[in-house]
Structure formats: structure tokens, C-alpha cells
Design a protein around this motif. Structure first.
Motif, PDB file in Angstrom:
ATOM      1  N   PRO A 124      90.072  71.353  58.222  1.00  0.00           N
ATOM      2  CA  PRO A 124      90.707  70.714  57.072  1.00  0.00           C
ATOM      3  C   PRO A 124      92.204  70.570  57.310  1.00  0.00           C
ATOM      4  N   ALA A 153      83.759  74.345  51.531  1.00  0.00           N
ATOM      5  CA  ALA A 153      82.847  73.243  51.847  1.00  0.00           C
ATOM      6  C   ALA A 153      83.495  72.267  52.823  1.00  0.00           C
ATOM      7  N   TRP A 154      84.762  71.954  52.604  1.00  0.00           N
ATOM      8  CA  TRP A 154      85.492  71.044  53.491  1.00  0.00           C
ATOM      9  C   TRP A 154      85.606  71.654  54.891  1.00  0.00           C
ATOM     10  N   LEU A 207      83.622  73.874  56.327  1.00  0.00           N
ATOM     11  CA  LEU A 207      82.321  73.854  56.994  1.00  0.00           C
ATOM     12  C   LEU A 207      81.993  72.464  57.521  1.00  0.00           C
ATOM     13  N   TRP A 208      82.274  71.444  56.718  1.00  0.00           N
ATOM     14  CA  TRP A 208      81.990  70.069  57.142  1.00  0.00           C
ATOM     15  C   TRP A 208      82.901  69.652  58.297  1.00  0.00           C
ATOM     16  N   ALA A 209      84.192  69.978  58.181  1.00  0.00           N
ATOM     17  CA  ALA A 209      85.144  69.568  59.211  1.00  0.00           C
ATOM     18  C   ALA A 209      84.892  70.292  60.531  1.00  0.00           C
ATOM     19  N   TYR A 248      73.515  80.275  61.619  1.00  0.00           N
ATOM     20  CA  TYR A 248      74.264  80.674  60.426  1.00  0.00           C
ATOM     21  C   TYR A 248      73.802  82.021  59.850  1.00  0.00           C
ATOM     22  N   HIS A 286      82.108  71.507  61.568  1.00  0.00           N
ATOM     23  CA  HIS A 286      80.861  70.989  62.140  1.00  0.00           C
ATOM     24  C   HIS A 286      81.115  69.730  62.952  1.00  0.00           C
ATOM     25  N   ASP A 287      82.100  68.937  62.547  1.00  0.00           N
ATOM     26  CA  ASP A 287      82.452  67.715  63.273  1.00  0.00           C
ATOM     27  C   ASP A 287      83.516  67.971  64.333  1.00  0.00           C
TER      28      ASP A 287
END
Length: 641
Positions: free
Chosen positions: A496, A484-485, A487-489, A321, A491-492
Motif C-alpha cells: 500500500p 485488506a489493501w 493483503l491485496w497489494a 495462510y 499478493h500482486d
């Protein structure tokens, strides 16, 4: 063409200098050496008004009781702080002399001032736009009164609302001689000072930050003197400074201890040159709107290129990152700068207004204001240096980057910048919010709100709404949630959903409804910064969700920052809007296009295309603003300035 007028009125007009020269002739010769193209002598205020009425450019005016170094007059004539500038002295006021009260460098009251901060020095420069008011004030002041001729004029001018900036004398000598003994004493003081040495010392800012004061300004005047001798100008020094910063960024990206240490040294030297360009401008008195604009833009470009080098270096060293940290540092710093600019504008507006108590003067805001004033006055104290350092100014930022990169590497350097920058933002934001609520000054009612919000056609066509700050903060929070959504999505291994993008975009565009509402709230100076945060976070979120290369996202946001710093620099330098501002689409137009691109699955193409388009528009606007249009106005060959 600059006209200088010597007002040969009062008892001093008949005295002769040590060389047997009439005071009017002495002062006229000094004005010529200070750069005046045409020098006239006026016997009284009525004649002065007639001379001013025929002038088309700035006018310099001085009374014959003034005894000063020629450099004092030259500094007054070339002062970059504003179009109309008055000489202000610390001498005890004599009979007939106007006292003044100044705040943030502005003369807010003149005449018989109870809480005076100085005395009018008997000379001023009047900007072309203020000449009609100046001529009218001269005619009114010609009626006589308890003050001397020129003092009555300045008091009348200030009372009429003309914005007058104060020019203080430091190291050099300037006095108003009321009698023969005072004249002889003043002339002796002038002769005792080495004018050139004083000017070189004056090229260094009187008050600067800790690192700059003790690790740069102790030796940078020698570089300034050398640059002046070889004939390099401030713009040339700025360009060399940019080259040093770019080279440092490349070395930070390469990595390895020798490259990191070399990059740190180049970064330090680049910062020294960044100080030298301003010192050289003050020493040679070569000021221009172009130079001030270029210095502001170059400072930000250099810093953000260094962030790019650190981000690449951290990624190259194996940290996933690295670019994300560089983006965060650039976004944080830009939003901070937007609040700095508008908080300064808030203070300037407050200084120009009558002192009317609108709240609890003994409340927390008033106490903070009084405490800050005491600390700033106690120069050299620990509290003074702590206050100047904790806000994380540019010298401390560059020093931290250089040391952290050389000792620990790019990752630690970026993290250190983000941690200190966040703490500084929280500290200044909290204190400024309290003080702004206490001042209750609607800053954005005095400027082109749409321009400095960077509104596009869509926003400017919206009906008048309410709560511009609230809608801008909601837009920023919506963009932050989408990021934030994303980055989280990602990563998986997903992204979004489209409806989340649409919701964030709707919240963002919702800030447009407050565009035409009065920005008269105590905290509405935060609106431009909130909109910058909203647009940047939304663009980053779109880039992350669309899996665009990190360097491409960084490049796009960098272009946006250049555009927004252009607007900021123009506000600070009192310049008009960029020639091609309408072609930049506005924050809402750009965000709308990126949102559609994400839904359509062409984010990388959109970022590259829109970023390139904005960069071309920016460069074309710069060329038009600083080369083509000035050349047409002069009717001569194109040249910046």
C-alpha cells in the motif's frame, strides 16, 4: 491477621448444645477451626463496634443462633468473590431475620425486602476497607428495631451502599435456630452429612459448560483429591497444564496422524488440569490474587500457543495462510473476551443501582432479559445447554480443536474455530447490544477509563472530545481497510502507498480524542474491545505490508494480548494498575511507532524490537507486582501471592 467475633445476643445465647456447651463457645471454636487467628465474644452491637474499630484486617462475625458445618464458616472466611461477603440461606425467614435480594451474586438490598431471594444467614466477613462503615453501622443498629441485632447491622450496611457479596450454602448445612427444637434438628442435619465428601463435590463449579460438565467434571474430582493428598498446589497444577498445552502445540506443528492424535489427547488432559487447578483451590481453600491472575493469564497463553502450533502445522502442510488463520483466531478471541469482561462489568454496575425504569420495560431488551433469566433458571433443559454452548466457551473450543485436529488436521481446526467463534460473537454481540440499550447503564464512569482503554501519554494529554465509541469503531474500520489493501497489494507483489498508511494511522489516532470524554453511552462498554481490534488489525496490516515473517507478526500480537489480559485480569480481580503500565507506551504510541517503521521500511526490526521491549516490561511488571512489592509490604522474603 483475621479476627472473628461471636455476637452473643438474643434468646439463643443462653441455650446449651447437646454436649452442654454454650452456643458462643461452640461458634468460637468453629471460627478457630475455620482459620480465625483471634476470636472474641461481644455481648451486644456496641461492644462489637468497639472490637471492629480496633481491627486492621478482615473481620468475621457470626450470631449464636447459627448452626452450621465448620466448612460453611471456612468457605465464608476464604470466599474469593469479594472483600465483604454475607451468608445467605434459602430457609423461610423467621421473626427478626433480614431478607435479602441479590443480583449476580451481590446483595443489593437487605431488611424487609418484598422481592427477596433469600434470608441473611447470621454470619458475614467484612473486608478491611469496609470496617469503618461496618463499625458505624453497628453503632447505629445498636439503637434497636424490629430485626435481630446482626440483621439490623447488615440491613444498615447494605442501605449505606457497601458492596456485599452473597455466599450460598450447597450440600453442607447451615440454619438459624430460633428455638430448642430447631437447634436440635439443625444439629442432626449437620451430623448426617459427610463434610469432606461434600467439600470435594463443591470443588466443582455448580454451573459449567456442557463439555466440562459431562466430559471433565465427572472424573476430575478424583484428580483433585489425589493432588491434595500428594501436596501439589493449584499453581503447580496450572504449570503442568501449561506444559501439556505447549506439548500439544508442538505436536500439532509437527503434523502426521499419530502426532495430531497425541496432541489432541494432551490438549484434552491439559484442559482437565485447567479445571483441576480451580477445583483444588476451592477444595483446599487456597485462594490468592496471584493464583487468580495466573489462572487467567495461563488460560489465554495456552490457547494462543495452540493456535500458533496449528498455524505452523497448516503452513508446514502446504497451506500458505496458516499463520494468517492463527492470527485471525487470536484476534477474534481476544476482542470477544474484552466484550465479555466489560459486559459483565455493565451487569455488575446495573445490579448496584436502584431499580428505576428508564425505558420500555416491555421492549425487546426487557423481553430478552426476562427470557435469559428463565432459561438460566431451567438448568438441565435443552434450551439451557444450547444457550451455554452456542457462545463457544473454552471447553467447547478446546474440544473442537482437539477433535478437528485429530480427525482432519490443523487447517480444519483453525477454520472451525474461526467459523464458530464468529457466529458466537455475532450472536452474543447482537443480544448484548439490545440488552445494554435497554439497561442504559454507563459502565465506564465507575473505573479508570484511561487505564482500561490502555491509553498512553499522547491520548491522556488530548483535549476532551466526543463519542468515544464512534471514534474507536472508525479506527478499527480504518485498520481493517489498511489490512485488506495490504493483503491485496502484497499478493500482486507491491504494497500500500505511504499515504494510505498515514490515513489509517490518522484514523487510528483519532480515537484518542474520545479518551477524556465521558464513557456514559449505553454501548460504551464496547470501547476497549474496539480499540483492541484497531491496534491488532493495524499491527497485522503493518506487518503484512512490510513483508515481515508471519510468525513474527503473530509473536508481536501475542505479546500485546498478554499485556491486555493483564489489565483485564486486574479489573476482574480488583487489582491496581501494573507497576510499569506507563512504560508500555499506550495503544496509540505503539501504533505510531509501527506506522513510522512501515514508512521507513524497517517493519521486521520494529516488530522484533518493540515486541521484545514489551515482553521485558511485562515480565518486569509481573515480578514487581507479585514478588517485589508484596515482599516490601510484608517486610519479608519475596514470594508470589
Amino acid at each position: 491477621m483475621t479476627l472473628a467475633i461471636v455476637l452473643a445476643a438474643g434468646p439463643a445465647a443462653g441455650r446449651l448444645s447437646e454436649a452442654g456447651e454454650p452456643p458462643a463457645d461452640r461458634l468460637a471454636a468453629q471460627w478457630r477451626r475455620a482459620g480465625a487467628d483471634d476470636v472474641r465474644v461481644a455481648a451486644d452491637l456496641a461492644e462489637l463496634a468497639d472490637l471492629v474499630a480496633g481491627a486492621t484486617g478482615p473481620v468475621l462475625v457470626g450470631g449464636v443462633d447459627l448452626v452450621a458445618h465448620t466448612a460453611v464458616l471456612k468457605h465464608l472466611a476464604t470466599s474469593p468473590v469479594g472483600p465483604t461477603v454475607a451468608l445467605v440461606l434459602t430457609d423461610p425467614p423467621a421473626a427478626g431475620q433480614a431478607t435479602v435480594r441479590e443480583e449476580r451474586g451481590q446483595v443489593v438490598e437487605a431488611g424487609a425486602v418484598a422481592d427477596a431471594t433469600g434470608v441473611f444467614g447470621g454470619a458475614l466477613r467484612v473486608g478491611a476497607a469496609d470496617l469503618p462503615a461496618f463499625a458505624e453501622a453497628a453503632r447505629r443498629a445498636a439503637g434497636g428495631g424490629p430485626l435481630a441485632d446482626l440483621d439490623r447491622l447488615v440491613a444498615d450496611l447494605a442501605a449505606g451502599g457497601t458492596l456485599i457479596f452473597a455466599h450460598r450454602v450447597r450440600l453442607l448445612v447451615a440454619h438459624r435456630a430460633g428455638d430448642e427444637a430447631q437447634r436440635r434438628a439443625a444439629e442432626a442435619q449437620v451430623a448426617a452429612v459427610d463434610e469432606d465428601r461434600a467439600e470435594l463435590t463443591l470443588s466443582v463449579k455448580e454451573r459449567d459448560d456442557f463439555f466440562t460438565t459431562f466430559f471433565v467434571s465427572t472424573w476430575s474430582p478424583y484428580v483433585t483429591k489425589a493432588a491434595a493428598r500428594i501436596g501439589i498446589g493449584p499453581t503447580g497444577v496450572t504449570m503442568v497444564s501449561v506444559a501439556f498445552a505447549v506439548a500439544a502445540a508442538v505436536l500439532f506443528g509437527v503434523g502426521g496422524r499419530p502426532a495430531l492424535v497425541a496432541g489432541a489427547v494432551l490438549l484434552y488432559l491439559g484442559f482437565v488440569l485447567d479445571c483441576v487447578d480451580g477445583q483444588l483451590a476451592r477444595y483446599t481453600r487456597h485462594f490468592s490474587a496471584w493464583g487468580g491472575w495466573l489462572d487467567t493469564m495461563a488460560d489465554r497463553f495456552k490457547e494462543y500457543v495452540v493456535y500458533a502450533g496449528l498455524g505452523y502445522g497448516a503452513t508446514h502442510a502446504g497451506f500458505r495462510y496458516g499463520w494468517a488463520l492463527a492470527l485471525a483466531a487470536m484476534t477474534l478471541q481476544t476482542v470477544r473476551h474484552m466484550t465479555d469482561t466489560w459486559y459483565g462489568a455493565l451487569h455488575d454496575e446495573a445490579a448496584r443501582r436502584p431499580k428505576v425504569v428508564t425505558g420500555d420495560a416491555g421492549g425487546i431488551g426487557g423481553k430478552l432479559n426476562a427470557a435469559s433469566t428463565r432459561v438460566q433458571a431451567d438448568t438441565g433443559s435443552v434450551s439451557y445447554w444450547l444457550k451455554r454452548t452456542v457462545v463457544f466457551p473454552i471447553g467447547e473450543r478446546w474440544a473442537l480443536i482437539a477433535l478437528a485436529a485429530a480427525l482432519f488436521g490443523p487447517l480444519v481446526a483453525l477454520c472451525a474455530v474461526l467459523v464458530w467463534g464468529t457466529l458466537a460473537f455475532a450472536y452474543t454481540g447482537a443480544l448484548r447490544t439490545l440488552r445494554a440499550r435497554w439497561m442504559r447503564v454507563p459502565v465506564l464512569t465507575t473505573v479508570d477509563t484511561g487505564l482500561h482503554r490502555d491509553d498512553g501519554l499522547l491520548t491522556r494529554g488530548m483535549p476532551t472530545g466526543r463519542r468515544p465509541l464512534g471514534s474507536a469503531l472508525v479506527a478499527a474500520l480504518g485498520a481493517a481497510a489498511l489490512l485488506a489493501w495490504a493483503l491485496w497489494a502484497v499478493h500482486d507483489g507491491d504494497g500500500p502507498p505511504s499515504w494510505a498508511v498515514i490515513v489509517a494511522l490518522v484514523l487510528l489516532l483519532g480515537a484518542a480524542q474520545g479518551a477524556r470524554a465521558p464513557h456514559a453511552g449505553a454501548l460504551d462498554w464496547l470501547v476497549p474491545a474496539a480499540l483492541r481490534a484497531a491496534e491488532y488489525l493495524f499491527a497485522i496490516a503493518v506487518g503484512v505490508a512490510g513483508r515481515a515473517p508471519a510468525w513474527l507478526i503473530f509473536g508481536y500480537v501475542l505479546v500485546l494480548t498478554l499485556h491486555h489480559y493483564d489489565l483485564t485480569a486486574r479489573l476482574e480481580k480488583r487489582q491496581s494498575a501494573p507497576p510499569l503500565h506507563a512504560a508500555t507506551l499506550g495503544w496509540e504510541g505503539r501504533s505510531f511507532l509501527l506506522g513510522i517503521a512501515l514508512i521507513a521500511g524497517i517493519v521486521s526490526i520494529a516488530l522484533a524490537t518493540l515486541g521484545t521491549y514489551l515482553l521485558v516490561v511485562f515480565v518486569a511488571s509481573v515480578v514487581l507486582a507479585w514478588v517485589v512489592l508484596p515482599a516490601r509490604a510484608r517486610g519479608g522474603a519475596p514470594s508470589p501471592g
